[in-house]
Motif scaffolding. Structure first.
Motif, mmCIF file in Angstrom:
data_model
loop_
_atom_site.group_PDB
_atom_site.id
_atom_site.type_symbol
_atom_site.label_atom_id
_atom_site.label_comp_id
_atom_site.label_asym_id
_atom_site.label_seq_id
_atom_site.Cartn_x
_atom_site.Cartn_y
_atom_site.Cartn_z
ATOM 1 N N ILE A 125 22.729 35.075 39.123
ATOM 2 C CA ILE A 125 22.797 33.992 38.139
ATOM 3 C C ILE A 125 23.666 34.459 36.977
ATOM 4 C CG2 ILE A 125 21.482 32.552 36.546
ATOM 5 C CD1 ILE A 125 19.078 32.927 38.436
ATOM 6 N N SER A 126 24.731 33.727 36.724
ATOM 7 C CA SER A 126 25.678 34.122 35.686
ATOM 8 C C SER A 126 25.162 33.793 34.295
ATOM 9 C CB SER A 126 27.018 33.412 35.905
ATOM 10 O OG SER A 126 27.598 33.777 37.137
ATOM 11 N N LEU A 127 25.690 34.512 33.323
ATOM 12 C CA LEU A 127 25.444 34.169 31.929
ATOM 13 C C LEU A 127 26.055 32.814 31.616
ATOM 14 C CD1 LEU A 127 26.311 37.600 30.311
ATOM 15 C CD2 LEU A 127 24.142 36.420 30.001
ATOM 16 N N ALA A 128 25.401 32.066 30.748
ATOM 17 C CA ALA A 128 25.936 30.778 30.310
ATOM 18 C C ALA A 128 26.950 31.017 29.191
ATOM 19 C CB ALA A 128 24.814 29.869 29.828
ATOM 20 N N LEU A 129 27.985 31.787 29.537
ATOM 21 C CA LEU A 129 29.039 32.165 28.608
ATOM 22 C C LEU A 129 30.360 32.140 29.369
ATOM 23 C CD1 LEU A 129 27.275 35.190 26.857
ATOM 24 C CD2 LEU A 129 27.815 32.995 25.790
ATOM 25 N N PRO A 130 31.504 32.152 28.667
ATOM 26 C CA PRO A 130 32.791 32.084 29.367
ATOM 27 C C PRO A 130 32.951 33.187 30.410
ATOM 28 C CG PRO A 130 33.103 31.734 27.011
ATOM 29 C CD PRO A 130 31.669 32.139 27.199
ATOM 30 N N ASP A 131 33.460 32.811 31.602
ATOM 31 C CA ASP A 131 33.650 33.762 32.694
ATOM 32 C C ASP A 131 34.622 34.874 32.330
ATOM 33 O OD1 ASP A 131 31.882 32.447 34.307
ATOM 34 O OD2 ASP A 131 33.418 31.325 35.421
ATOM 35 N N ALA A 132 35.501 34.628 31.356
ATOM 36 C CA ALA A 132 36.473 35.644 30.981
ATOM 37 C C ALA A 132 35.802 36.896 30.445
ATOM 38 C CB ALA A 132 37.432 35.084 29.924
ATOM 39 N N ALA A 133 34.620 36.750 29.882
ATOM 40 C CA ALA A 133 33.937 37.892 29.277
ATOM 41 C C ALA A 133 33.039 38.635 30.257
ATOM 42 C CB ALA A 133 33.121 37.421 28.072
ATOM 43 N N PHE A 134 32.365 37.887 31.157
ATOM 44 C CA PHE A 134 31.382 38.501 32.049
ATOM 45 C C PHE A 134 31.531 37.940 33.451
ATOM 46 C CE2 PHE A 134 29.588 38.217 27.770
ATOM 47 C CZ PHE A 134 29.323 39.565 27.513
ATOM 48 N N GLY A 135 31.568 38.811 34.437
ATOM 49 C CA GLY A 135 31.698 38.381 35.818
ATOM 50 C C GLY A 135 30.390 37.877 36.390
ATOM 51 N N ARG A 136 30.482 37.217 37.539
ATOM 52 C CA ARG A 136 29.282 36.732 38.217
ATOM 53 C C ARG A 136 28.546 37.929 38.822
ATOM 54 N NH1 ARG A 136 27.029 32.133 39.983
ATOM 55 N NH2 ARG A 136 25.801 32.158 41.915
ATOM 56 N N PRO A 137 27.260 38.081 38.521
ATOM 57 C CA PRO A 137 26.543 39.257 39.030
ATOM 58 C C PRO A 137 26.107 39.081 40.473
ATOM 59 C CG PRO A 137 25.039 37.885 37.785
ATOM 60 C CD PRO A 137 26.400 37.232 37.676
ATOM 61 N N ARG A 138 25.816 40.199 41.105
ATOM 62 C CA ARG A 138 25.137 40.183 42.396
ATOM 63 C C ARG A 138 23.709 40.677 42.174
ATOM 64 N NH1 ARG A 138 24.048 45.003 44.632
ATOM 65 N NH2 ARG A 138 25.182 46.845 43.887
ATOM 66 N N ALA A 139 22.818 40.275 43.053
ATOM 67 C CA ALA A 139 21.419 40.668 42.928
ATOM 68 C C ALA A 139 21.214 42.093 43.430
ATOM 69 C CB ALA A 139 20.537 39.712 43.719
#
Length: 410
Positions: A125-139
């Motif tokens: 579940i990604s942070l509700a922030l711009p994708d440029a700052a944080f990538g989509r995580p894996r579990a």
């Protein structure tokens, strides 16, 4: 009611004595070398803070896994050596009869994309922030969760071995342990997710593992959100139950904070506490309303950070009995001797520099850059504008990230 003030000593449950009731709150430093080891800059900075009079100094994030940093300049303890550097760091921070606690953390999905474009988290579940700052995580897999516990425990044992007075497990502000606590970020269906008992398992097993490794007389602190201040997230009611469990797990000091990157209450104040702010103390220190109900739930000594500026408010909070240790952060990025000024009566309060920075959006960079100036043996720049701070801070982060990437390519 016992009359206490910031000069009153106290003894933690493990038996360790604290010389007074002021603590330097943990603040990210970004001073590590390209191998993420401690440096002479840590020594310079922490000797200044130790000489400044606080009873406890809590370091910024020392990371358990170099793949998932809070920022490029974090200290990491894994297989990168650096024990002599850590010993020098600890020796500087424990001068003047000061306790130095190493804050131990894992950034989880709040790892900057520049550090790792594919961080880890309880769930994907990604942070509700711009994708440029944080990538989509894996579990994380179940085996990797167990490895996280081992890594926290290893770092704690190194902290004790190299002379740090105690450790603080970072379970707040949306980093990995905090993510496990949140039902928004943690949607696992195994033993690490679902019920609050399961979501708190990583925190509790980490604390228990560290306790088994360091023994009963070594201080263990936990930093915990009073609330995430997000609908459906880690609630204050959740917090009250978790602190009861942490008391069973023999935690010696609990630092109360709140928020995460999506709702940074730790920087701007706990807006959700408005309905329970009824005293002058609670209005100045924005987590005090929550500390009052936490105090009713546990006998763990409480440290509250966030907003304290005047000695009168600090003394009143201690006398009211809802807090045991007063945490001070941003003022010490400029005035390293602010605790001694308060203790001696030379100052009635710490200067609230955050109210003077224009534009205010530059505050984070302004404080970080002045912290770095002190670490470099320079005087703080109180005249720095917010715009200059933003530009200089971003340039510093770029330089630090480039040095880290260059080391990886060697």
């Amino acid at each position: 009611m016992m009359t206490l003030d910031i000069s009153s000593p106290m003894t933690l449950p493990c038996g360790v004595r604290v010389k007074n009731r002021i603590a330097k709150a943990p603040m990210t430093e970004g001073l590590a070398d390209p191998m993420n080891r401690a440096t002479k800059r840590h020594v310079t900075l922490y000797r200044k803070w130790a000489d400044g009079g606080a009873g406890i100094l809590v370091t910024g994030n020392v990371q358990v896994d170099r793949r998932y940093l809070e920022r490029p300049g974090n200290v990491v303890i894994d297989d990168n050596g650096g024990l002599d550097e850590l010993r020098a760091f600890a020796a500087a921070g424990t001068t003047n009869n000061t306790l130095l606690f190493m804050q131990i953390g894992h950034a989880g999905r709040q790892t900057p994309r520049r550090v790792n474009p594919r961080p880890v988290a309880p769930s994907e579940i990604s942070l509700a922030l711009p994708d440029a700052a944080f990538g989509r995580p894996r579990a994380l897999t179940a085996e990797e969760v167990e490895d996280v516990i081992r890594r926290f425990t290893h770092v704690a044992t190194v902290a004790k071995k190299t002379g740090f007075s105690g450790v603080q497990v970072h379970g707040a502000h949306g980093y990995l342990i905090s993510e496990f606590l949140s039902p928004l970020a943690n949607q696992r269906t195994d033993k690490w997710g679902g019920s609050l008992e399961n979501r708190a398992r990583l925190l509790r097993e980490t604390v228990r593992s560290i306790r088994a490794a360091v023994g009963p007389e070594y201080p263990i602190s936990v930093k915990l959100n009073s609330s995430d201040f997000q609908k459906g997230g880690f609630s204050h009611e959740d917090c009250l139950q978790v602190v009861k469990w942490l008391e069973e797990d023999t935690v010696d000091l609990l630092e109360i904070s709140g928020g995460n990157y999506e709702n940074p209450a730790m920087m701007i104040g706990a807006r959700g506490a408005d309905e329970i702010r009824s005293t002058t103390v609670a209005r100045e220190a924005y987590f005090m309303g929550y500390a009052r109900s936490i105090r009713a739930a546990t006998n763990i000594p409480l440290m509250v950070t966030g907003g304290f500026r005047t000695r009168a408010t600090m003394d009143a909070a201690l006398t009211e009995g809802d807090v045991d240790i007063i945490g001070i952060g941003r003022p010490l990025c400029v005035d390293t001797d602010a605790p001694q000024q308060l203790l001696s009566g030379k100052a009635e309060g710490a200067i609230a520099y955050e109210q003077q920075i224009k534009p205010s959006k530059g505050a984070l960079g302004w404080f970080c850059l002045n912290l770095i100036r002190i670490a470099d043996g320079l005087a703080p720049d109180r005249e720095m504008t917010g715009d200059l701070a933003i530009a200089a801070y971003l340039a510093n982060e770029e330089e630090t990230a480039a040095a880290l990437e260059g080391r990886r390519l060697e």
